[in-house]
Design a protein around this motif. Structure first.
Motif, PDB file in Angstrom:
ATOM      1  N   LYS A 107     -72.644   9.967  -7.077  1.00 51.17           N
ATOM      2  CA  LYS A 107     -73.848   9.116  -7.025  1.00 51.17           C
ATOM      3  C   LYS A 107     -73.983   8.438  -5.657  1.00 51.17           C
ATOM      4  O   LYS A 107     -75.078   8.359  -5.090  1.00 51.17           O
ATOM      5  N   ASP A 108     -72.844   7.956  -5.119  1.00 55.15           N
ATOM      6  CA  ASP A 108     -72.905   7.261  -3.837  1.00 55.15           C
ATOM      7  C   ASP A 108     -72.947   8.224  -2.657  1.00 55.15           C
ATOM      8  O   ASP A 108     -73.412   7.869  -1.575  1.00 55.15           O
TER       9      ASP A 108
ATOM     10  N   THR B   5     -76.923   9.791  -3.103  1.00 50.63           N
ATOM     11  CA  THR B   5     -78.058   8.893  -3.241  1.00 50.63           C
ATOM     12  C   THR B   5     -77.686   7.535  -2.683  1.00 50.63           C
ATOM     13  O   THR B   5     -76.511   7.219  -2.510  1.00 50.63           O
TER      14      THR B   5
ATOM     15  N   PHE C 148     -79.090   3.156  -2.429  1.00 46.96           N
ATOM     16  CA  PHE C 148     -79.925   2.109  -3.012  1.00 46.96           C
ATOM     17  C   PHE C 148     -81.213   1.963  -2.230  1.00 46.96           C
ATOM     18  O   PHE C 148     -81.222   2.029  -1.004  1.00 46.96           O
ATOM     19  N   ASP C 149     -82.314   1.797  -2.952  1.00 47.71           N
ATOM     20  CA  ASP C 149     -83.580   1.453  -2.325  1.00 47.71           C
ATOM     21  C   ASP C 149     -84.356   0.597  -3.311  1.00 47.71           C
ATOM     22  O   ASP C 149     -84.623   1.017  -4.429  1.00 47.71           O
ATOM     23  N   ARG C 150     -84.745  -0.613  -2.905  1.00 45.35           N
ATOM     24  CA  ARG C 150     -85.362  -1.524  -3.869  1.00 45.35           C
ATOM     25  C   ARG C 150     -86.758  -1.083  -4.262  1.00 45.35           C
ATOM     26  O   ARG C 150     -87.296  -1.537  -5.253  1.00 45.35           O
TER      27      ARG C 150
ATOM     28  N   ARG D 128     -85.772   3.285 -10.551  1.00 48.66           N
ATOM     29  CA  ARG D 128     -84.335   3.286 -10.846  1.00 48.66           C
ATOM     30  C   ARG D 128     -83.499   2.885  -9.628  1.00 48.66           C
ATOM     31  O   ARG D 128     -82.304   3.096  -9.591  1.00 48.66           O
ATOM     32  N   TYR D 129     -84.124   2.390  -8.568  1.00 47.53           N
ATOM     33  CA  TYR D 129     -83.438   1.825  -7.392  1.00 47.53           C
ATOM     34  C   TYR D 129     -82.570   2.817  -6.630  1.00 47.53           C
ATOM     35  O   TYR D 129     -81.619   2.435  -5.968  1.00 47.53           O
ATOM     36  N   ARG D 130     -82.863   4.103  -6.716  1.00 47.39           N
ATOM     37  CA  ARG D 130     -82.058   5.091  -5.983  1.00 47.39           C
ATOM     38  C   ARG D 130     -82.967   6.101  -5.318  1.00 47.39           C
ATOM     39  O   ARG D 130     -83.968   6.522  -5.895  1.00 47.39           O
TER      40      ARG D 130
ATOM     41  N   ASN E  17     -73.090   0.805  -1.512  1.00 47.57           N
ATOM     42  CA  ASN E  17     -74.332   0.400  -2.150  1.00 47.57           C
ATOM     43  C   ASN E  17     -74.077  -0.925  -2.849  1.00 47.57           C
ATOM     44  O   ASN E  17     -72.935  -1.261  -3.145  1.00 47.57           O
TER      45      ASN E  17
ATOM     46  N   PHE F 225     -75.896  -1.365  -8.820  1.00 42.87           N
ATOM     47  CA  PHE F 225     -77.067  -0.500  -8.677  1.00 42.87           C
ATOM     48  C   PHE F 225     -76.631   0.924  -8.406  1.00 42.87           C
ATOM     49  O   PHE F 225     -76.242   1.284  -7.349  1.00 42.87           O
TER      50      PHE F 225
END
Lengths: 110, 88
Positions: A75-76, A79, A81-83, A87-89, A106, A110
């Protein structure tokens, strides 16, 4: 519906350059190789400094805070984090200059 | 005395100007150039700034540009038995 004149996005809308929403598997492979290359550079620098009995804040901080490629969750890796995203990704390939910058951490949760 | 052998693999085009500055300070101006820098804390800090762009190895001896070129020269595939001038 099929063949040369099928209605695809570039044909019906003209010029279309879009980054796909997820990375392809060869793209992910090359990304992993780049992550490992950075890990090996840090390991080489750290080993050389240790042999001289030197300690550098920069290297120590990287070692303490940053996970290595093997420690990172998929996941990290792929992808970030993006606000503004649902789903913030978003895919890490949406990050400008993403093949030449390090993006490993990240926000927690999140 | 140990050295870092640093090779610039990725260019810093489009990256912040400070990145280019660090590369220049290390002596890297074009892609695939190799420089030797002594193992020290300040050089280590500079490498950490550009770690995504370079390949780093620790070596014992530094090589000159001419020595590096000589190492890249391929095997000629023949050897000289006798010079024509030395032949009877």
């Amino acid at each position: 519906m099929f063949g040369l004149f099928r209605p695809s996005s570039p044909l019906s809308g003209g010029l279309l350059w879009k980054r796909p929403w997820r990375m392809s598997s060869p793209q992910k492979l090359r990304h992993r190789l780049r992550l490992r290359a950075v890990d090996s550079v840090v390991a080489t620098v750290d080993a050389a400094l240790t042999r001289q009995g030197l300690v550098t804040k920069n290297v120590e901080r990287w070692k303490n805070e940053m996970p290595t490629e093997a420690e990172m969750l998929p996941k990290d890796k792929y992808t970030m984090f993006d606000r503004k995203e649902r789903r913030y990704r978003k895919g890490v390939h949406k990050l400008p200059k993403w093949t030449r910058v390090s993006q490993r951490l990240n926000p927690p949760g999140f | 005395m140990p050295y870092f052998r640093i090779t610039l693999l990725r260019s810093a085009i489009g990256l912040p100007a400070r990145t280019t500055g660090v590369l220049h300070a290390l002596g890297l101006k074009k892609r695939m150039t190799t420089v030797y820098q002594p193992v020290s804390r300040d050089i280590a800090g500079m490498i950490m700034k550009v770690k995504e762009l370079v390949d780093v190895q620790e070596v014992e001896e530094r090589r000159t540009k001419a020595e590096m070129k000589e190492l890249r020269r391929p095997d000629p595939g023949f050897y000289i038995e006798k010079r024509a001038s030395a032949a009877p």
